[in-house]
Design an enzyme around this catalytic site. Structure first.
Site, PDB file in Angstrom:
ATOM      1  N   SER A 192       0.829  -1.202   0.000  1.00  0.00           N
ATOM      2  CA  SER A 192       0.000   0.000   0.000  1.00  0.00           C
ATOM      3  C   SER A 192       0.871   1.262   0.000  1.00  0.00           C
ATOM      4  O   SER A 192       1.659   1.478  -0.903  1.00  0.00           O
ATOM      5  CB  SER A 192      -0.949  -0.040   1.199  1.00  0.00           C
ATOM      6  OG  SER A 192      -1.862   1.021   1.181  1.00  0.00           O
ATOM      7  N   ASP A 235      -2.731   5.921  -3.647  1.00  0.00           N
ATOM      8  CA  ASP A 235      -1.556   5.318  -3.031  1.00  0.00           C
ATOM      9  C   ASP A 235      -1.026   4.229  -3.956  1.00  0.00           C
ATOM     10  O   ASP A 235      -1.487   4.072  -5.085  1.00  0.00           O
ATOM     11  CB  ASP A 235      -1.907   4.765  -1.654  1.00  0.00           C
ATOM     12  CG  ASP A 235      -2.949   3.650  -1.718  1.00  0.00           C
ATOM     13  OD1 ASP A 235      -3.686   3.563  -2.718  1.00  0.00           O
ATOM     14  OD2 ASP A 235      -3.025   2.850  -0.769  1.00  0.00           O
ATOM     15  N   ASP A 265      -1.186   0.859  -4.088  1.00  0.00           N
ATOM     16  CA  ASP A 265      -2.020  -0.229  -4.603  1.00  0.00           C
ATOM     17  C   ASP A 265      -3.378   0.267  -5.075  1.00  0.00           C
ATOM     18  O   ASP A 265      -4.261  -0.522  -5.390  1.00  0.00           O
ATOM     19  CB  ASP A 265      -2.170  -1.354  -3.584  1.00  0.00           C
ATOM     20  CG  ASP A 265      -3.031  -0.985  -2.392  1.00  0.00           C
ATOM     21  OD1 ASP A 265      -2.966   0.169  -1.956  1.00  0.00           O
ATOM     22  OD2 ASP A 265      -3.748  -1.870  -1.869  1.00  0.00           O
ATOM     23  N   ASP A 288      -6.046   1.835  -3.836  1.00  0.00           N
ATOM     24  CA  ASP A 288      -7.340   1.675  -3.166  1.00  0.00           C
ATOM     25  C   ASP A 288      -7.685   2.888  -2.303  1.00  0.00           C
ATOM     26  O   ASP A 288      -8.740   2.931  -1.684  1.00  0.00           O
ATOM     27  CB  ASP A 288      -7.387   0.398  -2.332  1.00  0.00           C
ATOM     28  CG  ASP A 288      -6.462   0.414  -1.119  1.00  0.00           C
ATOM     29  OD1 ASP A 288      -5.569   1.288  -1.046  1.00  0.00           O
ATOM     30  OD2 ASP A 288      -6.607  -0.470  -0.241  1.00  0.00           O
TER      31      ASP A 288
END
Length: 471
Positions: free
Chosen positions: A107, A241, A243, A245
Site C-alpha cells: 500500500s 496510493d 495499490d 485503493d
C-alpha cells in the site's frame, strides 16, 4: 517440520496490521510468505479450486507473489494470475468469479516494506480469519517459489466495465489530470477515464516506487499540485496510493481534498442512508446532517466492513469510508437506474466518479462542492520510528493525563475523551487531538481537527512536537 505462521515470524518484523500482513521486505522470506498463503488457503478458504493472485509495482512484489503461487500449487489450487493491478480491481474480479484472492502490496508504507492482503469470495478477511491464519499448521517444502504465468486481463476488464456500465459519459468534456507516480492503477485509470469521456493529462510518472500516503500528503506533493494547476488547465487532479485503493483528489487550483471530507461528498452523491467510518474521520459526517445513521469504528477496513454488515438489514443504502478516502459499499447503489454492485473493500475510483457526476448535475466545481460542507477541517501527520510499545505508553499517558497537553497547546477545557482507537481528545471550540499508533508501520499518528485549515494544521504541528518531547 510443521510450524504456524506465528512461529515462522517469531524473530521477524512481520504481522497483521489494520488491513493485511505487513513487514520488512527482508523479513518477508519465501518461508514466511509461503506459510501465510498456505495457512490462508487451508484455514480460511479450505483449498478452493482457484485463487486469484495479483500485486502492486514494488520491486519485491513479484517474488512474494511467486511464493504465494507455490503454496497454491502445492495444495492443488489453480492460480488465476492477474498481474499488477489495483487491489479493488483484484478483489472485485475475485468476488464476481466466486474465488478467494491474494494481493501482494505494501500500500502506502515505505519502500523497504511490503505486505499481503487476503480476500474470501465475499470480501476482506475478518480479524477472526487473521487469527486462524496465525495458528494454522504449515509444513514447508524444499522449494518455496514458482514461475508466475502470463497475466490474465479479465480482472482489468471487469473492473473497468463496472464503472463504464454505471458512469458512461460522466466525464464528458472534463480534463482529468492523473498524478501517476508509481501507482499500480496509473495506466488503467487513464484508459477508464477516457472511456468515460475525459481528456486525460498524465503527470509525474516514475519507475521508482513512491510511498504516497493519502492521509498525510507530503509538503512536496502539496507544492507539486499547485505548480501543475498553474501550468495546466484541468477540472480535477486524481491520484492514489501504491495499490490504488485510496484516492487523492484535488480541485482545479491544485488543492487536495481531505479523504474524510471526500468520503462525505461521495456518500451524499450516492444518496447513502447509513455511513460507517472510523473514529479518526472528520466530524463533518455527523454535522452535515445528510445521513440517517452514522456509525464510528476502530481504524481499519475490517472494522468498517463489520459495521456496514451490521446495518444492511436496517438501511437500504449502506456505505463506508476511511480517513484516507478509500470508499466501500455494502449495498447495491442505483446510478441512473443501473445497479452498482457492492464492493466491500477500499476503492479509489468511485469517489472521483461520484463527485464528478454530482458536479455535472449541480453545474459546480469540485471546490464548490467541498465548500458546501460544514467548515470542519483535519490535519494529520506522524512521528516515524516509534515502536508500538513506546507509542502505546504515550497514548496511555494522554488518556490518563491530558491536561499537560491542553496547557502546553492552550487548548482550553477538555470536553470528551474517546478511547475507541488510540486517544481522541475533544477540547472547547471543537478542537480535537487524536493520537494513535499505526498498525502498518512503526510510527505514531496524530489527527487534529478545527474550524479552519490553518488552525487544524497549527494544532497538529504543536501536538506532534509535544509528542516528540514526551517520547
Amino acid at each position: 517440520m510443521t510450524q504456524t505462521t506465528l512461529q515462522l515470524t517469531q524473530s521477524k518484523d512481520v504481522k497483521f496490521g489494520t488491513s493485511g500482513v505487513r513487514g520488512l521486505v527482508s523479513d518477508l522470506t519465501d518461508e514466511v510468505v509461503y506459510g501465510f498463503a498456505y495457512a490462508f488457503l487451508t484455514a480460511v478458504v479450505d483449498k478452493p479450486s482457484t485463487v486469484v493472485l495479483g500485486h502492486d509495482l514494488r520491486d519485491s512484489s513479484p517474488s512474494i507473489a511467486s511464493a504465494c503461487a507455490k503454496a497454491a500449487e502445492d495444495l492443488g489450487v489453480d492460480v488465476d494470475y492477474v498481474g499488477a493491478l489495483p487491489t479493488p480491481a483484484i478483489a472485485y474480479y475475485a468476488g464476481v468469479s466466486g474465488f478467494p484472492a491474494i494481493v501482494v502490496t505494501g500500500s502506502h508504507i515505505p519502500f523497504d516494506r511490503n505486505g499481503i492482503k487476503f480476500y474470501t469470495a465475499s470480501g476482506e478477511i475478518t480479524k477472526a480469519d487473521e487469527q486462524a491464519i496465525n495458528h494454522a499448521p504449515v509444513t514447508l517444502p524444499a522449494r518455496l517459489s514458482t514461475e508466475l504465468p502470463l497475466a490474465n486481463t479479465a480482472a482489468y476488464d471487469a473492473y473497468c466495465q463496472r464503472y463504464v456500465d454505471c458512469y458512461a459519459g460522466c466525464l464528458d468534456g472534463r480534463t482529468v489530470a492523473i498524478y501517476q507516480h508509481s501507482s499500480v492503477g496509473r495506466d488503467l485509470f487513464a484508459d477508464l477515464f477516457q472511456r468515460l469521456g475525459a481528456s486525460v493529462l498524465a503527470l509525474g510518472r516514475t519507475d521508482q516506487f513512491v510511498p504516497i500516503d493519502t492521509e498525510a500528503v507530503s509538503r512536496e506533493d502539496h507544492e507539486r499540485a499547485k505548480v501543475w494547476a498553474s501550468e495546466y488547465d484541468f477540472d480535477v487532479l486524481f491520484s492514489t496510493d501504491g495499490d490504488a485503493d485510496r484516492p487523492l483528489i484535488g480541485d482545479a487550483k491544485g488543492q487536495w481534498l481531505r479523504g474524510d471530507r471526500l468520503g462525505v461528498l461521495c456518500a451524499k452523491a450516492l444518496g447513502a442512508d447509513a455511513v460507517v467510518t472510523p473514529v479518526s474521520s472528520n466530524s463533518v459526517v455527523s454535522e452535515s446532517g445528510a445521513f440517517d445513521r452514522v456509525e464510528r469504528t476502530k481504524i481499519g477496513s475490517p472494522y468498517v466492513i463489520e459495521g456496514m454488515q451490521a446495518l444492511t438489514s436496517g438501511y437500504q443504502s449502506v456505505v463506508g469510508y476511511e480517513a484516507n478516502g478509500g470508499f466501500l459499499t455494502a449495498s447495491a447503489i442505483k446510478i441512473d437506474g443501473k445497479d452498482l454492485a457492492p464492493l466491500a473493500t477500499r476503492d479509489a475510483v468511485l469517489p472521483l466518479l461520484a463527485v464528478m457526476r454530482e458536479c455535472r448535475e449541480k453545474a459546480c466545481s469540485v471546490a464548490d462542492l467541498d465548500a458546501q460542507l460544514p467548515a470542519i477541517f483535519t490535519a494529520s501527520d506522524r512521528v516515524k520510528g516509534v515502536v508500538p510499545e513506546r507509542g502505546q505508553a504515550f497514548i496511555d499517558l494522554m488518556a490518563r493525563l491530558p491536561f499537560e497537553l491542553a496547557e502546553t497547546l492552550s487548548l482550553g477545557e477538555l470536553i470528551a475523551t474517546d478511547l475507541t482507537d488510540g486517544c481522541r481528545l475533544t477540547f472547547e471550540d471543537n478542537v480535537i487531538v487524536h493520537f494513535r499508533q499505526s498498525g502498518n508501520a512503526p510510527e505514531l499518528r496524530c489527527y487534529s481537527e478545527a474550524r479552519s485549515v490553518e488552525r487544524a494544521a497549527e494544532v497538529n504541528a504543536q501536538a506532534l512536537a509535544f509528542a516528540v518531547g514526551q517520547l
